[in-house]
Scaffold this active site. Structure first.
Site, PDB file in Angstrom:
ATOM      1  CG  ASP A 128      76.163   9.906  19.526  1.00  0.00           C
ATOM      2  OD1 ASP A 128      75.117   9.278  19.776  1.00  0.00           O
ATOM      3  OD2 ASP A 128      77.204   9.342  19.143  1.00  0.00           O
TER       4      ASP A 128
ATOM      5  CE  LYS B  66      77.570   3.139  15.120  1.00  0.00           C
ATOM      6  NZ  LYS B  66      76.788   1.913  14.901  1.00  0.00           N
TER       7      LYS B  66
ATOM      8  CE1 TYR C  94      71.162   3.138  18.987  1.00  0.00           C
ATOM      9  CE2 TYR C  94      69.110   3.440  20.194  1.00  0.00           C
ATOM     10  CZ  TYR C  94      70.259   2.710  19.942  1.00  0.00           C
ATOM     11  OH  TYR C  94      70.493   1.549  20.657  1.00  0.00           O
TER      12      TYR C  94
HETATM   13  P1  KE4 Z   1      76.313   0.978  20.485  1.00  0.00           P
HETATM   14  O1  KE4 Z   1      75.890   0.916  21.951  1.00  0.00           O
HETATM   15  O2  KE4 Z   1      75.364   0.186  19.601  1.00  0.00           O
HETATM   16  O3  KE4 Z   1      77.763   0.624  20.253  1.00  0.00           O
HETATM   17  O4  KE4 Z   1      76.212   2.519  20.027  1.00  0.00           O
HETATM   18  C1  KE4 Z   1      74.984   3.204  20.178  1.00  0.00           C
HETATM   19  C2  KE4 Z   1      74.966   4.382  19.229  1.00  0.00           C
HETATM   20  C3  KE4 Z   1      75.207   5.649  19.720  1.00  0.00           C
HETATM   21  N1  KE4 Z   1      75.221   6.730  18.911  1.00  0.00           N
HETATM   22  C4  KE4 Z   1      75.001   6.596  17.581  1.00  0.00           C
HETATM   23  C5  KE4 Z   1      75.020   7.816  16.718  1.00  0.00           C
HETATM   24  C6  KE4 Z   1      74.757   5.317  17.023  1.00  0.00           C
HETATM   25  O5  KE4 Z   1      74.533   5.211  15.685  1.00  0.00           O
HETATM   26  C7  KE4 Z   1      74.734   4.188  17.850  1.00  0.00           C
HETATM   27  C8  KE4 Z   1      74.435   2.799  17.328  1.00  0.00           C
HETATM   28  N2  KE4 Z   1      74.035   2.719  15.970  1.00  0.00           N
HETATM   29  C9  KE4 Z   1      73.223   1.591  15.605  1.00  0.00           C
HETATM   30  C10 KE4 Z   1      72.889   1.715  14.115  1.00  0.00           C
HETATM   31  N3  KE4 Z   1      71.804   2.582  13.895  1.00  0.00           N
HETATM   32  C11 KE4 Z   1      73.864   0.289  15.932  1.00  0.00           C
HETATM   33  C12 KE4 Z   1      73.204  -0.937  15.335  1.00  0.00           C
HETATM   34  C13 KE4 Z   1      72.416  -1.703  16.355  1.00  0.00           C
HETATM   35  O6  KE4 Z   1      71.742  -1.091  17.204  1.00  0.00           O
HETATM   36  O7  KE4 Z   1      72.477  -2.942  16.253  1.00  0.00           O
END
Ligand code: KE4
Length: 433
Positions: free
Chosen positions: A242, A270, A147
């Protein structure tokens, strides 16, 4: 005596009336574990408290950002100083942004230059646009189970057809958006070699979670990341790591430091925001100088690099530079994983436990989990039962089998021991149902 969750239930009903699903990000809704979400009132170190006054040891840690735990005094002090002396946002450059950018550049040798944005999604979306602009190619390759945020062309799953052409995973994502996304299998270099054999000269970039954390935790097989590096170099495509989740978590220099593979571009999020919204993407100067206004690849953001969020990031990375931090994190994470593994064995419950430093996942699966299809063999219902049994004992795990659990530097011996004790009971309970 079961815990009282009634106030959270009331708040959830109110929220659902005006916020889709009652939450501002789907995974928070607890749908994957068949429960109502808890409304959190405050956090302190490794602990969070819900609206009914229940205390939990937190292994979500805001999905990774809070590597220092909740309300770390030095992060709070820096934020207070910023609010009292600086402000929140100007929409103009500040020295603070250069300071955070400098810390990222110093930590990650493959990054000469970095652009700050507001989320991981913005970081990956922008990095892929940059890769397409730099290579003048349109195709991108991602891996099933990884993801990278919710940009249209990344909400794609493997479709049918030899080339595993992407198909949208969400309404609203058009076939046009999916057309240039190709899906490969994680830890399967042969699937990628075939894709490059057919499409190599059209592939702008391969984007990968160097340790996958969004299908549960899946580690790169020996040679996998190096294989990606070799293939992308051979076809002059860019390799994008990523590291939104792994960056500054699995090592101060991220997974690329841990595994010794150097990508062309890296995405961050993060932890670099220390709990406030910060994302970033960076790489070689030759590539990054294509980003507007230095170059033609457009990307922008009202609050990008705002002083308040950047201050939390700077304070967090300063704390992570202290000697012994990652050793302590590894010791505690390894101890917890060992006790969980032991507890499942004693209870006779079949689990797979995947861990990379302080990110881990207990899969209720019969076989080792090494890619998306083996992750899908896990039993979400058993995970949900485990989740609820742990929640009742004050342990707040990720509300989905296909997420990661995070240990922070605030998790001490006491929290690890309490978690292991709760797991011994939870596994025995699972075995009995
Ligand atoms: P954000 O747009 O949520 O800040 O980041 C997206 C993203 C990109 N790349 C990786 C490897 C990620 O894990 C994420 C976001 N992770 C999720 C948890 N699986 C965020 C939690 C959520 O979607 O509320």
């Amino acid at each position: 005596m079961p815990r009282d969750y009634s106030r959270s239930a009331e708040l959830f009903e109110q929220a659902k009336k005006i916020i889709p699903g009652g939450v501002n990000s789907p995974v928070r809704a607890f749908q994957a574990v068949g429960a109502n979400p808890l409304f959190i009132t405050h956090g302190e170190g490794p602990l969070i408290y819900d609206a009914d006054g229940n205390e939990y040891i937190d292994y979500v840690c805001s999905w990774g950002p809070l590597l220092m735990g909740h309300r770390h005094p030095q992060v709070l002090a820096a934020l207070k100083r910023c609010l009292e002396e600086t402000g929140t946002s100007f929409g103009a450059p500040t020295e603070l942004e250069t300071e955070l950018a400098g810390m990222i550049v110093a930590a990650v040798p493959s990054v000469d230059m970095v652009r700050l944005v507001n989320s991981g999604t913005e970081a990956t979306m922008s990095a892929l646009r940059l890769a397409r602009g730099y290579t003048h190619r349109s195709k991108i390759v991602k891996f099933a189970g990884c993801y990278h945020g919710h940009a249209d062309f990344l909400l794609i799953k493997a479709g049918s057809g030899a080339l595993t052409l992407g198909v949208p995973t969400s309404p609203g994502v058009t076939a046009g958006s999916a057309a240039d996304t190709i899906i490969a299998n994680y830890n399967d270099l042969d699937s990628l070699r075939e894709i490059f054999r057919q499409e190599g000269e059209n592939i702008a970039a391969v984007i990968v979670e160097p340790v996958a954390g969004n299908m549960g935790v899946v580690l790169p097989a020996a040679g996998f990341l190096a294989g990606l590096r070799q293939l992308t170099e051979e076809y002059e495509s860019l390799l994008i790591f990523d590291e939104v989740m792994t960056g500054f978590r699995v090592a101060y220099g991220g997974a690329q430091e841990l595994y010794g593979v150097t990508p062309d571009l890296t995405c961050f999020g993060k932890i670099i925001g220390g709990g406030l919204p910060v994302g970033a993407y960076g790489g070689r100067q030759q590539i990054m100088e294509q980003v507007a206004p230095a170059g033609p690849v457009y990307q922008a953001g009202t609050l990008s690099g705002n002083p308040l969020a950047v201050t939390a990031g700077i304070a967090t990375l300063k704390l992570l530079q202290q000697p012994g931090v990652y050793q302590r994190l590894e010791e505690r994470s390894a101890k917890l994983a060992g006790w969980l593994w032991e507890a499942a064995g004693e209870a006779g419950v079949e689990v797979q436990l995947n861990r990379a430093g302080s990110m881990s996942c207990v899969f209720f699966a019969p076989q080792p989990v090494v890619d998306y299809s083996s992750a899908c063999s896990a039993d979400p219902a058993r995970y949900a039962a485990f989740f609820k049994a742990m929640l009742e004992q004050g342990i707040y795990l990720a509300p989905s089998q296909f997420e990661a659990a995070f240990v922070s530097l605030a998790h001490g011996e006491q929290e690890i021991e309490r978690t292991a004790e709760a797991a011994r009971f939870a596994f025995r309970f699972i075995k009995s149902i």
